[in-house]
Design a protein around this motif. Structure first.
Motif, PDB file in Angstrom:
ATOM      1  N   PHE A   3       0.837  -1.208   0.000  1.00 53.65           N
ATOM      2  CA  PHE A   3       0.000   0.000   0.000  1.00 53.65           C
ATOM      3  C   PHE A   3       0.870   1.256   0.000  1.00 53.65           C
ATOM      4  CE2 PHE A   3      -3.533  -2.750   1.557  1.00 53.65           C
ATOM      5  CZ  PHE A   3      -4.453  -2.422   0.578  1.00 53.65           C
ATOM      6  N   PRO A  24      -2.280  -4.554  -1.395  1.00 57.50           N
ATOM      7  CA  PRO A  24      -3.417  -4.256  -2.263  1.00 57.50           C
ATOM      8  C   PRO A  24      -3.792  -5.446  -3.140  1.00 57.50           C
ATOM      9  CG  PRO A  24      -1.473  -2.951  -2.894  1.00 57.50           C
ATOM     10  CD  PRO A  24      -1.102  -3.725  -1.685  1.00 57.50           C
ATOM     11  N   THR A  47     -17.608  -8.771  -7.519  1.00 56.22           N
ATOM     12  CA  THR A  47     -17.539  -8.549  -6.083  1.00 56.22           C
ATOM     13  C   THR A  47     -16.500  -9.512  -5.526  1.00 56.22           C
ATOM     14  OG1 THR A  47     -19.311 -10.113  -5.930  1.00 56.22           O
ATOM     15  CG2 THR A  47     -19.911  -7.816  -5.718  1.00 56.22           C
ATOM     16  N   GLY A  48     -15.893  -9.132  -4.442  1.00 53.36           N
ATOM     17  CA  GLY A  48     -14.898 -10.021  -3.844  1.00 53.36           C
ATOM     18  C   GLY A  48     -13.487  -9.720  -4.299  1.00 53.36           C
ATOM     19  N   THR A  49     -13.346  -8.774  -5.204  1.00 47.44           N
ATOM     20  CA  THR A  49     -12.014  -8.454  -5.712  1.00 47.44           C
ATOM     21  C   THR A  49     -11.367  -7.325  -4.911  1.00 47.44           C
ATOM     22  OG1 THR A  49     -13.091  -6.954  -7.242  1.00 47.44           O
ATOM     23  CG2 THR A  49     -12.527  -9.127  -8.088  1.00 47.44           C
ATOM     24  N   GLY A  50     -12.158  -6.705  -4.043  1.00 50.48           N
ATOM     25  CA  GLY A  50     -11.656  -5.558  -3.278  1.00 50.48           C
ATOM     26  C   GLY A  50     -11.946  -4.252  -3.985  1.00 50.48           C
ATOM     27  N   THR A  52     -14.450  -2.145  -3.683  1.00 46.08           N
ATOM     28  CA  THR A  52     -14.942  -1.044  -2.855  1.00 46.08           C
ATOM     29  C   THR A  52     -13.769  -0.210  -2.335  1.00 46.08           C
ATOM     30  OG1 THR A  52     -16.685  -2.540  -2.169  1.00 46.08           O
ATOM     31  CG2 THR A  52     -16.511  -0.461  -0.965  1.00 46.08           C
ATOM     32  N   ALA A  53     -12.766  -0.896  -1.792  1.00 46.16           N
ATOM     33  CA  ALA A  53     -11.601  -0.168  -1.289  1.00 46.16           C
ATOM     34  C   ALA A  53     -10.873   0.516  -2.447  1.00 46.16           C
ATOM     35  CB  ALA A  53     -10.663  -1.121  -0.562  1.00 46.16           C
ATOM     36  N   ASP A 309     -21.148  -9.282   2.353  1.00 44.30           N
ATOM     37  CA  ASP A 309     -19.691  -9.307   2.293  1.00 44.30           C
ATOM     38  C   ASP A 309     -19.143  -9.936   3.561  1.00 44.30           C
ATOM     39  OD1 ASP A 309     -17.025  -8.803   2.120  1.00 44.30           O
ATOM     40  OD2 ASP A 309     -17.224  -6.681   2.616  1.00 44.30           O
ATOM     41  N   ARG A 337     -13.922 -14.676  -1.497  1.00 45.43           N
ATOM     42  CA  ARG A 337     -13.707 -13.241  -1.648  1.00 45.43           C
ATOM     43  C   ARG A 337     -12.268 -12.839  -1.358  1.00 45.43           C
ATOM     44  NH1 ARG A 337     -18.541 -10.956  -2.097  1.00 45.43           N
ATOM     45  NH2 ARG A 337     -17.844  -8.914  -1.488  1.00 45.43           N
ATOM     46  N   ALA A 338     -11.817 -11.865  -2.116  1.00 44.70           N
ATOM     47  CA  ALA A 338     -10.463 -11.312  -1.973  1.00 44.70           C
ATOM     48  C   ALA A 338      -9.416 -12.424  -1.862  1.00 44.70           C
ATOM     49  CB  ALA A 338     -10.376 -10.353  -0.783  1.00 44.70           C
TER      50      ALA A 338
END
Ligand code: AMP
Length: 410
Positions: A3, A24, A47-50, A52-53, A309, A337-338
């Motif tokens: 990050f 990240p 969804t689940g890839t991150g 939103t962040a 989530d 997810r992620a």
């Protein structure tokens, strides 16, 4: 990549550490620099890839840099998302990432009284997360003015159109300043979505973290072929044998979801159901119980499940095969997810076998058929009783489909 390499401010790095994000995700690596450089972005990401962040972090950073420390917050960013659950989820994320900044945010959605939301708006905010209906409602009452927006996010655009929000989205677009940064995210990119994106983006940076409509690679996908009357017995067999203590089960209809939850309860499982007919606080409570591990299984319809989530969610079960292959991709995106491993199990009866074929075509891979199946599919015709029950179910689904459509148009 770390990050730190993304030139994030210490206040945000500290919040990410607190959240235990180590590095990240691929979409964050790509998207964060684009947004910090003020580019429009067209993101094709599940969804689940991150994701939103990926948009929330740079938005917070840009607002903190320009507005941080000023007296009265001015609305600078609007994040439009199709469902209440997703809106709450995004706002929760913003809360976590902005913990050590001056950035103020709020979330608004329908189905609850507006008083608390209006109170928050009146205090002044920088970032607003909203569903379309409530947003337009509060704009018309004079509580929200979009003319100061600098960054607009259209999240889950494909679902937004599926849910019949296109006219609301168009109305909202007219109220936004022409000069702005726009970030457009969609899990799938069918033609109508591409067209819409062209209309609202200027020279966007394109980011695709996995090909459109493909299934997250981390998810193992299995299928049981059975007969309709055996589905629930087979589900019990799966739940008992696979040692599943945290599983999301999809049901196509609200009625089916309730019925299944009752059936599982009777068989000793701790379970709750969420769907569109449940009050917002009931849905939130069920989600909370599921997240905290107080219940083992959550039965959900597609719309209600949007935005769920839970990082550790390992299992998703499809008790019905969705008749739209893309819905399948959305559903199983709830697990794994992620980068975490996920397992998706689907149960098909003879009437649904054709849908399985559509899904396999879309994701370009075959689902693994489970051989250890005590209730294998036979082609024996349904008994008169089963046929009657099935016809009743079909009528119910039809009614529910039209009722839903009417509701969404309202
Ligand atoms: P999303 O795709 O935005 O729905 O995010 C999926 C999940 O991944 C959420 O639970 C996030 O909190 C989590 N997440 C997002 N970014 C990271 C990261 N860099 N490291 C670990 N988890 C993350």
């Amino acid at each position: 990549m770390q990050f730190e390499d993304l030139h994030l401010m210490p206040e945000i790095l500290k919040a990410l550490k607190l959240r235990k994000y180590e590095k990240p995700t691929p979409i964050q690596e790509k998207v964060i620099p684009f947004i910090l450089d003020k580019n429009d972005v067209l993101g094709c990401a599940q969804t689940g890839t991150g994701k939103t962040a990926a948009f929330a972090i740079p938005i917070i950073q840009r607002i903190q840099k320009i507005e941080g420390g000023h007296d009265k917050p001015v609305l600078r960013s609007l994040i439009l998302t199709p469902t209440r659950e997703l809106a709450i989820q995004i706002d929760d994320n913003i809360k976590a990432y902005s913990k050590f900044t001056d950035v103020k945010h709020a979330v608004i959605f329908g189905g609850v009284k507006q008083h608390e939301q209006v109170r928050k708006l009146k205090q002044g905010i920088h970032i607003l997360v909203a569903t379309p209906g409530r947003l337009l409602d509060l704009i018309s009452q004079g509580y929200i003015d979009l003319s100061t927006i600098k960054i607009f996010v259209l999240d889950e655009a494909d679902r937004m159109l599926d849910m019949g929000f296109i006219n609301d989205v168009k109305k909202i677009l007219k109220l936004l300043p022409q000069e702005r940064q726009t970030l457009f995210f969609s899990a799938t990119m069918p033609e109508d979505i591409r067209k819409l994106s062209k209309k609202i983006l200027v020279d966007p940076k394109r980011v695709e973290v996995s090909p459109p409509s493909s299934t997250a690679e981390a998810i193992e996908q299995y299928i049981y072929y059975t007969n309709k009357p055996d589905k629930k017995k087979l589900l019990l067999h799966i739940l008992k044998n696979k040692d599943m203590d945290h599983v999301l089960i999809f049901s196509r209809t609200k009625h089916g979801a309730d019925k299944l939850a009752r059936f599982l309860k009777k068989n000793g499982f701790k379970v709750a159901a969420i769907h569109g007919d449940k009050a917002q606080n009931q849905r939130q409570k069920a989600l909370q119980l599921f997240k905290s591990g107080d219940i083992q299984a959550l039965v959900a319809t597609d719309i209600a499940a949007r935005g769920i989530d839970i990082i550790q969610l390992k299992y998703v079960i499809n008790l019905d095969i969705p008749n739209e292959a893309e819905t399948y991709v959305h559903r199983i995106g709830r697990s794994g997810r992620a980068g975490k491993a996920g397992i998706a199990i689907s149960i098909s009866d003879p009437e649904e076998n054709a849908y399985v074929k559509d899904i396999e075509k879309l994701i370009k891979q075959k689902l693994s058929t489970v051989k250890d199946n005590p209730f294998p599919q036979t082609d024996k015709p349904m008994t008169a009783e089963e046929k009657k029950e099935w016809n009743k179910e079909k009528q119910r689904r039809k009614k529910e489909f039209f009722a839903n459509r009417k509701k969404q148009r309202r």
